[in-house]
Motif scaffolding. Structure first.
Motif, PDB file in Angstrom:
ATOM      1  N   CYS A 145       6.905  -8.808  11.481  1.00 43.18           N
ATOM      2  CA  CYS A 145       6.034  -7.967  10.636  1.00 43.18           C
ATOM      3  C   CYS A 145       6.202  -6.592  10.973  1.00 43.18           C
ATOM      4  CB  CYS A 145       4.611  -8.269  10.871  1.00 43.18           C
ATOM      5  SG  CYS A 145       4.121  -9.911  10.086  1.00 43.18           S
ATOM      6  N   LYS A 146       6.531  -6.441  12.306  1.00 39.96           N
ATOM      7  CA  LYS A 146       6.954  -5.012  12.725  1.00 39.96           C
ATOM      8  C   LYS A 146       8.171  -4.469  12.042  1.00 39.96           C
ATOM      9  CE  LYS A 146       7.242  -1.940  16.861  1.00 39.96           C
ATOM     10  NZ  LYS A 146       7.242  -1.976  18.177  1.00 39.96           N
ATOM     11  N   SER A 197       7.494  -3.853   8.383  1.00 39.40           N
ATOM     12  CA  SER A 197       6.777  -2.697   8.065  1.00 39.40           C
ATOM     13  C   SER A 197       7.518  -1.423   8.178  1.00 39.40           C
ATOM     14  CB  SER A 197       5.573  -2.331   8.846  1.00 39.40           C
ATOM     15  OG  SER A 197       5.870  -2.295  10.267  1.00 39.40           O
ATOM     16  N   HIS A 198       8.425  -1.535   8.881  1.00 40.00           N
ATOM     17  CA  HIS A 198       9.507  -0.368   9.089  1.00 40.00           C
ATOM     18  C   HIS A 198      10.583  -0.502   7.818  1.00 40.00           C
ATOM     19  CE1 HIS A 198      12.194   2.446  10.964  1.00 40.00           C
ATOM     20  NE2 HIS A 198      13.273   1.853  10.673  1.00 40.00           N
ATOM     21  N   LEU A 214       9.617  -1.378   4.892  1.00 42.62           N
ATOM     22  CA  LEU A 214       8.703  -0.924   3.676  1.00 42.62           C
ATOM     23  C   LEU A 214       8.781   0.556   3.777  1.00 42.62           C
ATOM     24  CD1 LEU A 214       6.297  -3.882   3.567  1.00 42.62           C
ATOM     25  CD2 LEU A 214       8.000  -3.338   1.827  1.00 42.62           C
ATOM     26  N   SER A 215       8.390   1.159   4.964  1.00 45.94           N
ATOM     27  CA  SER A 215       8.380   2.573   4.905  1.00 45.94           C
ATOM     28  C   SER A 215       9.854   3.311   4.666  1.00 45.94           C
ATOM     29  CB  SER A 215       8.108   3.198   6.417  1.00 45.94           C
ATOM     30  OG  SER A 215       6.759   2.656   6.691  1.00 45.94           O
ATOM     31  N   CYS A 274       2.015  -8.376   4.880  1.00 43.86           N
ATOM     32  CA  CYS A 274       3.202  -7.499   4.631  1.00 43.86           C
ATOM     33  C   CYS A 274       3.107  -7.139   3.336  1.00 43.86           C
ATOM     34  CB  CYS A 274       4.417  -7.945   5.133  1.00 43.86           C
ATOM     35  SG  CYS A 274       4.620  -8.074   6.872  1.00 43.86           S
ATOM     36  N   TYR A 306       0.427  -4.555   2.849  1.00 44.40           N
ATOM     37  CA  TYR A 306       0.839  -3.124   3.365  1.00 44.40           C
ATOM     38  C   TYR A 306       1.873  -2.342   2.537  1.00 44.40           C
ATOM     39  CZ  TYR A 306       2.900   0.277   6.470  1.00 44.40           C
ATOM     40  OH  TYR A 306       3.450   1.418   7.013  1.00 44.40           O
ATOM     41  N   GLY A 307       2.679  -3.008   1.667  1.00 43.02           N
ATOM     42  CA  GLY A 307       3.446  -2.718   0.934  1.00 43.02           C
ATOM     43  C   GLY A 307       2.972  -2.260  -0.391  1.00 43.02           C
ATOM     44  N   LEU A 332       1.223   1.158   0.827  1.00 41.12           N
ATOM     45  CA  LEU A 332       2.363   2.323   0.987  1.00 41.12           C
ATOM     46  C   LEU A 332       2.709   2.801  -0.800  1.00 41.12           C
ATOM     47  CD1 LEU A 332       4.895   1.276   3.371  1.00 41.12           C
ATOM     48  CD2 LEU A 332       3.265   3.073   3.697  1.00 41.12           C
TER      49      LEU A 332
END
Length: 66
Positions: free
Chosen positions: A4-5, A8-9, A11-12, A37, A40-41, A44
């Motif tokens: 997941c980490k 997230s990177h 996706l950013s 995730c 989270y996307g 963003l």
């Protein structure tokens, strides 16, 4: 497989540049299995659209409650 980490990177990063095929495939696989995730996307994307709206002076987007 990505954790997941790492997702997230990526996706950013995807907000600022086009991801390579080698980045997109494992990302899509992870997103197919991980609701956190995916959310989270979506967050963003919402934040980016809201900032764009403020910058352009248009109505901010409404966040989908679901």
């Amino acid at each position: 497989m990505l954790n997941c980490k790492q997702v997230s990177h990526l996706l950013s990063e995807a907000q600022d540049r086009k991801l390579t095929l080698g980045e997109r495939l494992p990302l899509r696989l992870h997103l197919a299995m991980c609701e956190g995730c995916r959310n989270y996307g979506k967050q963003l994307d919402f934040l980016r659209a809201a900032i764009r709206g403020v910058r352009d002076g248009s109505e901010p987007p409404r966040q989908d409650p679901g």
